[in-house]
Structures are given as structure tokens and as C-alpha cells.
Design a protein around this motif. Structure first.
Motif, mmCIF file in Angstrom:
data_model
loop_
_atom_site.group_PDB
_atom_site.id
_atom_site.type_symbol
_atom_site.label_atom_id
_atom_site.label_comp_id
_atom_site.label_asym_id
_atom_site.label_seq_id
_atom_site.Cartn_x
_atom_site.Cartn_y
_atom_site.Cartn_z
ATOM 1 N N GLU A 1 -32.938 18.392 29.784
ATOM 2 C CA GLU A 1 -33.293 19.931 29.614
ATOM 3 C C GLU A 1 -31.754 20.900 29.754
ATOM 4 O O GLU A 1 -32.074 22.098 29.647
ATOM 5 C CB GLU A 1 -33.924 20.391 31.066
ATOM 6 N N ALA A 2 -30.850 20.607 30.847
ATOM 7 C CA ALA A 2 -29.681 21.007 30.820
ATOM 8 C C ALA A 2 -29.009 21.357 29.263
ATOM 9 O O ALA A 2 -28.477 22.072 29.058
ATOM 10 C CB ALA A 2 -29.324 20.780 31.731
ATOM 11 N N ASP A 3 -29.145 20.234 28.645
ATOM 12 C CA ASP A 3 -28.407 20.204 27.292
ATOM 13 C C ASP A 3 -28.687 19.102 26.633
ATOM 14 O O ASP A 3 -28.517 17.831 27.411
ATOM 15 C CB ASP A 3 -26.656 19.975 28.106
ATOM 16 N N PRO A 4 -29.397 18.947 25.892
ATOM 17 C CA PRO A 4 -30.076 18.210 24.829
ATOM 18 C C PRO A 4 -28.922 17.031 24.226
ATOM 19 O O PRO A 4 -29.195 15.155 24.380
ATOM 20 C CB PRO A 4 -30.489 18.446 23.553
ATOM 21 N N MET A 5 -28.032 17.359 24.007
ATOM 22 C CA MET A 5 -26.218 16.676 23.241
ATOM 23 C C MET A 5 -26.501 15.509 24.595
ATOM 24 O O MET A 5 -25.278 14.757 24.195
ATOM 25 C CB MET A 5 -26.021 17.234 23.222
ATOM 26 N N ASN A 6 -27.245 15.303 25.944
ATOM 27 C CA ASN A 6 -26.373 14.967 26.666
ATOM 28 C C ASN A 6 -27.265 13.846 26.754
ATOM 29 O O ASN A 6 -26.905 12.064 27.372
ATOM 30 C CB ASN A 6 -26.791 15.316 28.290
ATOM 31 N N VAL B 1 -18.266 16.957 34.061
ATOM 32 C CA VAL B 1 -18.665 17.881 34.869
ATOM 33 C C VAL B 1 -19.971 18.599 34.250
ATOM 34 O O VAL B 1 -20.225 18.846 32.780
ATOM 35 C CB VAL B 1 -17.682 18.466 35.495
ATOM 36 N N GLY B 2 -20.649 18.828 35.646
ATOM 37 C CA GLY B 2 -22.622 19.390 35.204
ATOM 38 C C GLY B 2 -23.052 19.057 35.321
ATOM 39 O O GLY B 2 -23.024 17.804 36.294
ATOM 40 N N PRO B 3 -24.250 19.147 34.298
ATOM 41 C CA PRO B 3 -25.552 18.287 34.628
ATOM 42 C C PRO B 3 -25.478 16.766 34.054
ATOM 43 O O PRO B 3 -26.016 16.031 35.879
ATOM 44 C CB PRO B 3 -26.278 18.247 33.068
#
Length: 141
Positions: free
Chosen positions: A90-95, A121-123
Motif C-alpha cells: 500500500e505504501a508502494d505497489p512496487m514492493n 530503507v522505508g516501508p
């Protein structure tokens, strides 16, 4: 034209191997794999697949002209978490590129280790935290 050439050069650039985060395990490879499996299940997760990488490397070494033993044994436990995966995607679909997640157990000349890949680093730190919790549980920390 210069942008196109620069873009193509970036695509052709070599990519560095991901680093791994590892923890030493005091015990046998078999005990470590059991501990990892138990720690994953104790988190309410389902193991989708266990990749027996060590067996494959040992079995195919001679076929590819190598007599080097990389690992005495190595397995990778593949699984996902609906809760954490939804959070990071949800934070970044490319994850999605990082899913499913894996924890490896390997034995080499230095002993048995449990580890995982590094994440950006990040979600994705939520995934790293989950895997670190599982690894710590398995390693008795």
C-alpha cells in the motif's frame, strides 16, 4: 538521443549482489532448520516452499566443472505475510518485487548461520523487522 543512450547504459550496468544479514547458530544445521520452521509458524505464517539450494549446489558441482563445496547444507524458507505485505505494498505497489520473503539456513566451514536479504530503507523495514524477529526467535536470542 543522449537521454536514450544514457538510459540504455544504465540498463546494461552491472548490478551488485544484495547483502545478507546473518546470525550465527550454535547447533546443527538440522536443529537450525527446525528452529526457523517453528519460528515462522509461531508467527502465524505458512511456509510456501523450502528451496534446498545446498543439495542442488552439491549435486551439480561436477556437472559445471567445479569441485568447490560452497555449503555443507543450505535451505531457504519462502513465505509471505498478508498483513506486512499489504502494508508495504500500500505504501508502494512496487514492493511486490521483494515478495515472497525468505530466510536461509546455511552451513559452511565456519559453522551454521541463519540469515535474510537486506531491504531498502522505508516501508520495507517492516519486512526486515518481521524477519529479524523470526531469526532471533530461531537463534534463541
Amino acid at each position: 538521443m543522449k537521454r536514450m543512450i544514457a538510459g540504455l547504459m544504465m540498463l546494461a550496468a552491472p548490478v551488485a549482489a544484495e547483502e545478507a544479514v546473518t546470525t550465527s547458530y550454535e547447533g546443527s544445521f538440522e536443529d537450525a532448520t527446525f528452529a526457523v520452521e517453528s519460528a515462522i509458524v509461531n508467527q502465524g505464517l505458512v511456509i510456501d516452499y523450502v528451496s534446498h539450494v545446498g543439495d542442488m549446489l552439491n549435486r551439480t558441482g561436477a556437472d559445471v566443472g567445479s569441485d568447490i563445496e560452497i555449503f555443507k547444507a543450505a535451505d531457504i524458507f519462502i513465505f509471505c505475510s498478508a498483513v506486512v505485505s499489504r502494508e508495504v505494498m500500500e505504501a508502494d505497489p512496487m514492493n511486490i518485487a521483494h515478495c515472497p520473503y525468505g530466510i536461509f539456513v546455511a552451513e559452511d566451514a565456519d559453522g551454521v548461520m541463519i540469515g535474510r536479504s537486506t531491504y531498502p530503507v522505508g516501508p520495507m523495514e517492516a519486512v526486515a523487522d518481521l524477519l529479524d524477529t523470526i531469526i532471533a526467535d530461531a537463534a534463541g536470542q
